[in-house]
Motif scaffolding. Structure first.
Motif, PDB file in Angstrom:
ATOM      1  N   THR A 156      19.874  24.192   8.251  1.00 15.60           N
ATOM      2  CA  THR A 156      18.779  23.262   7.921  1.00 15.60           C
ATOM      3  C   THR A 156      18.954  21.876   8.523  1.00 15.60           C
ATOM      4  OG1 THR A 156      19.891  22.493   5.897  1.00 15.60           O
ATOM      5  CG2 THR A 156      18.411  24.399   5.699  1.00 15.60           C
ATOM      6  N   THR A 206      12.261  29.070  -2.191  1.00 11.06           N
ATOM      7  CA  THR A 206      13.242  28.106  -1.688  1.00 11.06           C
ATOM      8  C   THR A 206      12.943  26.730  -2.274  1.00 11.06           C
ATOM      9  OG1 THR A 206      11.885  27.747   0.321  1.00 11.06           O
ATOM     10  CG2 THR A 206      13.714  29.324   0.473  1.00 11.06           C
ATOM     11  N   THR A 243      13.099  24.983   5.223  1.00 12.43           N
ATOM     12  CA  THR A 243      13.113  26.449   5.113  1.00 12.43           C
ATOM     13  C   THR A 243      12.768  27.070   6.456  1.00 12.43           C
ATOM     14  OG1 THR A 243      12.495  26.394   2.770  1.00 12.43           O
ATOM     15  CG2 THR A 243      12.067  28.446   3.964  1.00 12.43           C
ATOM     16  N   MET A 247      14.949  37.842   2.133  1.00  9.33           N
ATOM     17  CA  MET A 247      13.835  37.422   1.275  1.00  9.33           C
ATOM     18  C   MET A 247      12.678  38.410   1.347  1.00  9.33           C
ATOM     19  SD  MET A 247      13.517  33.275   1.123  1.00  9.33           S
ATOM     20  CE  MET A 247      12.918  33.068   2.786  1.00  9.33           C
ATOM     21  N   THR A 272      18.160  31.396  12.254  1.00  9.09           N
ATOM     22  CA  THR A 272      18.685  32.762  12.063  1.00  9.09           C
ATOM     23  C   THR A 272      17.871  33.789  12.855  1.00  9.09           C
ATOM     24  OG1 THR A 272      17.351  32.897  10.035  1.00  9.09           O
ATOM     25  CG2 THR A 272      19.667  32.331   9.789  1.00  9.09           C
ATOM     26  N   LEU A 299      18.630  34.248   2.151  1.00 13.37           N
ATOM     27  CA  LEU A 299      17.646  33.909   3.176  1.00 13.37           C
ATOM     28  C   LEU A 299      17.240  35.108   4.031  1.00 13.37           C
ATOM     29  CD1 LEU A 299      16.115  31.486   4.531  1.00 13.37           C
ATOM     30  CD2 LEU A 299      18.042  31.371   6.139  1.00 13.37           C
ATOM     31  N   ALA A 317      15.643  26.806   8.916  1.00 17.37           N
ATOM     32  CA  ALA A 317      16.683  27.801   8.644  1.00 17.37           C
ATOM     33  C   ALA A 317      16.275  29.172   9.170  1.00 17.37           C
ATOM     34  CB  ALA A 317      16.962  27.868   7.143  1.00 17.37           C
ATOM     35  N   LEU A 318      15.004  29.519   8.993  1.00 18.38           N
ATOM     36  CA  LEU A 318      14.511  30.811   9.479  1.00 18.38           C
ATOM     37  C   LEU A 318      14.508  30.873  11.002  1.00 18.38           C
ATOM     38  CD1 LEU A 318      11.562  31.362   6.964  1.00 18.38           C
ATOM     39  CD2 LEU A 318      13.768  32.550   6.992  1.00 18.38           C
ATOM     40  N   GLU A 359      21.427  31.945  -2.866  1.00 13.73           N
ATOM     41  CA  GLU A 359      22.171  31.423  -1.716  1.00 13.73           C
ATOM     42  C   GLU A 359      21.912  29.929  -1.560  1.00 13.73           C
ATOM     43  OE1 GLU A 359      22.450  31.833   3.184  1.00 13.73           O
ATOM     44  OE2 GLU A 359      21.053  33.100   2.069  1.00 13.73           O
ATOM     45  N   ILE A 365      21.788  27.416   1.190  1.00  8.09           N
ATOM     46  CA  ILE A 365      21.679  27.504   2.649  1.00  8.09           C
ATOM     47  C   ILE A 365      22.524  26.425   3.313  1.00  8.09           C
ATOM     48  CG2 ILE A 365      20.097  27.474   4.603  1.00  8.09           C
ATOM     49  CD1 ILE A 365      17.900  28.425   2.733  1.00  8.09           C
ATOM     50  N   VAL A 397      17.968  29.437  -1.900  1.00  5.03           N
ATOM     51  CA  VAL A 397      17.112  30.592  -2.176  1.00  5.03           C
ATOM     52  C   VAL A 397      17.348  30.949  -3.641  1.00  5.03           C
ATOM     53  CG1 VAL A 397      16.550  32.980  -1.589  1.00  5.03           C
ATOM     54  CG2 VAL A 397      17.345  31.395   0.204  1.00  5.03           C
TER      55      VAL A 397
END
Length: 284
Positions: free
Chosen positions: A234, A210, A155, A136, A162, A133, A158-159, A227, A229, A120
């Protein structure tokens, strides 16, 4: 008599022109050079140009042409019949499709070359409230690659990991609009490749985005990493390479393509990859 002299002069002039053309062709021709084309992910653009320059310096009889874009775009070009000798993808999925579905990978030539990490980032002098992340959405605007682009897919993974996004089986199906809504309707610039994201952030067109860690090379004075990640979010960001079945390539071109792949997986090439922030500790 005058007509005869004129004809002789005309013949002489034409001969001179033809001789001149012949001399120019000999001096500029590269018929003895073997030319190969590599389709490589946009995030490999800078490092590949250095590697190509080094290789051509050692092999002056070889010319290597690089074509750079998102791995998905390059895959589509190969599937549509574009002449390509080597494919260097930023993700396994595109290589898997070219190998398993399209049957366009030469058997035994596929290798995992490097790993990368999604970051990020923001502009160096930015006063963004985003810290990474999870935050954002605190930025005024985001630059994110679409789901067909590997960095866009990572990306989204990763979202999902989380719980910022609702679980789906295929991260590439998550739209930019869904990401925007998850972050409180933040403005998002959907980019066609990672290079476009890097440009948007370095130029200040968008506040946060990203990109890969390798894409910060050369932008150390313009881009700040908020950051890095974790791979836990990922997964590995492995870049595979392979020779492509190219019906237009002769035997010499096919052999040179293999030699160039061997160079790219060599210890000498690893030193250059590491210079550009790639991780070369990967299993083949």
């Amino acid at each position: 008599m005058y007509k005869k002299i004129g004809s002789i002069l005309l013949i002489g002039i034409m001969a001179g022109v033809l001789t001149g053309c012949g001399s120019q062709e000999v001096s500029t021709g590269n018929s003895d050079k073997t030319e190969i084309t590599i389709f490589a992910a946009k995030s490999l653009n800078s490092v590949m140009e250095e590697l190509i320059t080094q290789y051509e310096g050692i092999h002056p009889d070889v010319t290597i042409i690089g074509n750079y874009d998102s791995s998905g775009t390059l895959l589509a070009q190969i599937e549509e019949g574009a002449a390509c000798d080597i494919f260097f993808s930023a993700a396994q999925s595109q290589m898997d499709k070219l190998q398993d579905k399209d049957k366009l990978i030469v058997e035994g030539t596929r290798h995992n070359v490097v790993n990368n990490q999604v970051c990020v980032v923001t502009q160096m002098d930015s006063d963004t409230k985003a810290t990474g992340l999870l935050t954002m959405g605190d930025a005024a605007s985001l630059a994110i690659a679409d789901g067909s682009v590997p960095v866009g897919k990572y990306t989204r993974k990763a979202l999902l990991a989380t719980d910022i996004l609702t679980k789906v089986e295929d991260p590439t199906t998550i739209t930019t609009q869904q990401i925007s809504e998850a972050f409180g309707d933040v403005e998002i610039n959907e980019c066609a490749n990672v290079g476009a994201v890097t440009a948007a952030i370095s130029e200040g067109a968008n506040e946060v985005g990203t990109i890969y860690k390798s894409d910060t090379y050369g932008f150390e004075d313009k881009i700040k990493i908020l950051e890095v990640i974790s791979y836990d979010l990922t997964g590995d960001v492995i870049y595979p390479i392979a020779q492509v079945v190219n019906q237009e390539a002769d035997k010499a071109e096919q052999q040179e393509a293999l030699k160039f792949i061997d160079f790219l997986i060599s210890k000498d090439a690893k030193v250059i990859f590491e210079k550009y922030y790639f991780d070369t500790e990967v299993t083949d």
